[in-house]
Scaffold this active site. Structure first.
Site, PDB file in Angstrom:
ATOM      1  N   GLY A 261      69.086  34.695  64.282  1.00 26.33           N
ATOM      2  CA  GLY A 261      67.670  34.926  64.061  1.00 26.33           C
ATOM      3  C   GLY A 261      66.818  33.748  64.469  1.00 26.33           C
ATOM      4  N   ASP A 262      67.424  32.726  65.030  1.00 24.79           N
ATOM      5  CA  ASP A 262      66.683  31.542  65.478  1.00 24.79           C
ATOM      6  C   ASP A 262      67.414  30.970  66.687  1.00 24.79           C
ATOM      7  OD1 ASP A 262      64.934  29.224  65.494  1.00 24.79           O
ATOM      8  OD2 ASP A 262      64.568  29.612  63.380  1.00 24.79           O
TER       9      ASP A 262
END
Length: 481
Positions: A261-262
């Site tokens: 997610g990053d």
């Protein structure tokens, strides 16, 4: 003793029968002694082999997914630390689900996970001690106070290995993500693996799932190998960076697969005035054979916390799919520090928002005490041999007014734009550099030097010392309940 009244043949038969009965009894006793025990043989390559091996079950560990093993793991490490000066020790984690909170490792130590072993991160916050903020950050990232200790943690260590036969560490992050989104956390979420002020570290052949936040975080450390690690988290999970070398020297990251997610890899060195004061750069970093999926972040990010400096990063053979950008440099006024001597080659990118992204206006600051006149130096950024398709833009390169990003070199790059791509494929402000053999045509601030410069932007010829590290073949047998 003579058997009176019996013939010699009867005496012989009786003696044989007695021996057979004794052998049978002995065998039964041996079988009872071995009952419930398992003998495992395994081998792997490592920076060091160990003379002593024990199983977590020898220290009361229960792999039922319900019983807390935090005390068992810490007791095991503490007991095995006695062998640090006698060839080192290894803790074997067999198949099972091993629920645990944070525990700390020791020097000359290996933690080995069987292929069917799963470390389950506890959701009981009392099993996560709180540490002070990192001195180069000045505060926690989720909250102004301290931070929960990482699941597997160590400080001031040397010669530590966390490896396995692709065993799993499951952070059970949903619990933490929900509390983060609801603003219920007083401290920053824990990482899965973190080593501080340590030297000679190997993290390899593991699967990391659903970390509460960053997955692997070596900080203030040197001589680090991260190899063959699979990292998976939902693409909407908050701040689940894959591997974040932070104020580290001599790091090699290779053969990793990350869905995040990053940023898949984020290179860091401290935040604003705290990072400037601490003054420890990340340098001499090798990244190779990385595969990344991260629709909202970068395959490789440099910053934004880069106030101690980032220098001599060499990345090659990078594949990114459905990822926001291939390489992103993030900085801002007040960061200070530098990002220089960056070399990237052989990137293959599919479905990207930007292939190259540099931004000098990243807004997040540790507090309001940063110096707006502390300007970062961004120079010597080299990209070559890049193929991308279905990209929305080729590049978004935004330096800082009065502090341009300089010595940018981009060569031998072919970018296929998406059907609904931006009309202007390159946007460039406050940058300086050159290009050669780049399509679509770059912005005017990056003039084409012609085909003679197609081999520009290359790596330095001398290898880094971390690439000279040779692993040993280690073979073990462990007998456990």
């Amino acid at each position: 003793m003579e058997l009176l009244g019996l013939s010699p043949m009867r005496i012989l038969v009786t003696k044989i029968a007695t021996v057979l009965i004794l052998v049978a009894i002995s065998g039964l006793r041996g079988a009872e002694a071995r009952k419930g025990r398992t003998l495992e043989s395994f081998e792997y390559t490592a920076i060091s082999c160990r003379e002593h091996t024990a199983s977590i079950t020898d220290f009361g560990g229960v792999g039922d997914g319900k019983t807390s093993n935090t005390k068992a793991f810490q007791d095991a490490v503490n007991r095995l630390s006695q062998y640090a000066s006698d060839g080192g020790a290894q803790l074997y984690v067999p198949a099972g689900q091993w629920l645990t909170g944070s525990f700390s490792l020791t020097s000359h130590f290996t933690l080995y996970l069987h292929k069917d072993a799963v470390l389950l991160a506890s959701q009981d916050m009392s099993e996560w001690p709180v540490l002070k903020p990192l001195p180069s950050y000045g505060r926690g990232r989720d909250a102004a106070g301290g931070r929960f200790t990482s699941l597997i943690f160590g400080t001031n260590l040397t010669d530590v290995i966390v490896t396995g036969a692709n065993g799993t560490i499951d952070g059970q992050g949903a619990f933490w993500w929900q509390n983060f989104h609801k603003g219920k956390l007083k401290y920053t979420r824990p990482y899965l693996i973190e080593f501080m002020y340590s030297d000679n570290i190997q993290i390899s052949n593991l699967t990391l799932l659903n970390s509460p936040t960053w997955n692997v975080h070596p900080v203030y450390s040197s001589n680090i190998l991260v190899q063959g690690v699979t990292i998976i988290a939902p693409i909407t999970s908050p701040n689940t960076d894959g591997i974040n070398p932070d104020s580290c020297t001599n790091v090699r990251i290779e053969d990793c697969y990350i869905v995040s997610g990053d940023d898949c890899i984020a290179v860091k060195s401290g935040w604003d005035e705290y990072g400037i004061s601490f003054g420890m750069p990340t340098k001499q970093l090798v990244i190779r054979r990385l595969t990344c999926i991260s629709p909202y972040s970068a395959a490789i990010a440099l910053g934004s916390e880069m106030s101690g400096g980032i220098q001599d990063v060499r990345a090659e053979d990078i594949t990114a799919v459905h990822t926001e950008s291939g390489v992103r440099i993030k900085t801002a006024r007040g960061r200070g520090g530098f990002v220089k001597d960056i070399y990237v080659k052989r990137m293959t990118l599919h479905t990207m928002k930007w292939v190259f992204w540099m931004t000098g206006n990243y807004k997040a600051h540790a507090d309001n005490h940063y110096d707006p006149n502390a300007l970062p130096v961004i120079q010597g950024i080299n990209y070559r041999d890049v193929v991308a398709d279905n990209a929305s833009m080729a590049a978004r390169l935004e330096g800082i007014e009065g502090d341009p990003f300089t010595q940018i070199c981009i060569s031998n790059v072919t970018i296929g734009l998406a059907a609904k791509a931006k009309k202007v494929p390159w946007t460039c402000t406050d940058i300086e550099g050159i290009t050669s053999g780049v399509s679509p045509r770059p912005c005017d601030l990056l003039p084409d030097q012609g085909p003679k410069k197609i081999t520009a932007c290359d790596f330095p010829p001398e290898p880094l010392s971390i690439d000279r590290v040779v692993l040993k073949s280690c073979t073990y047998r462990v007998n456990y309940v």
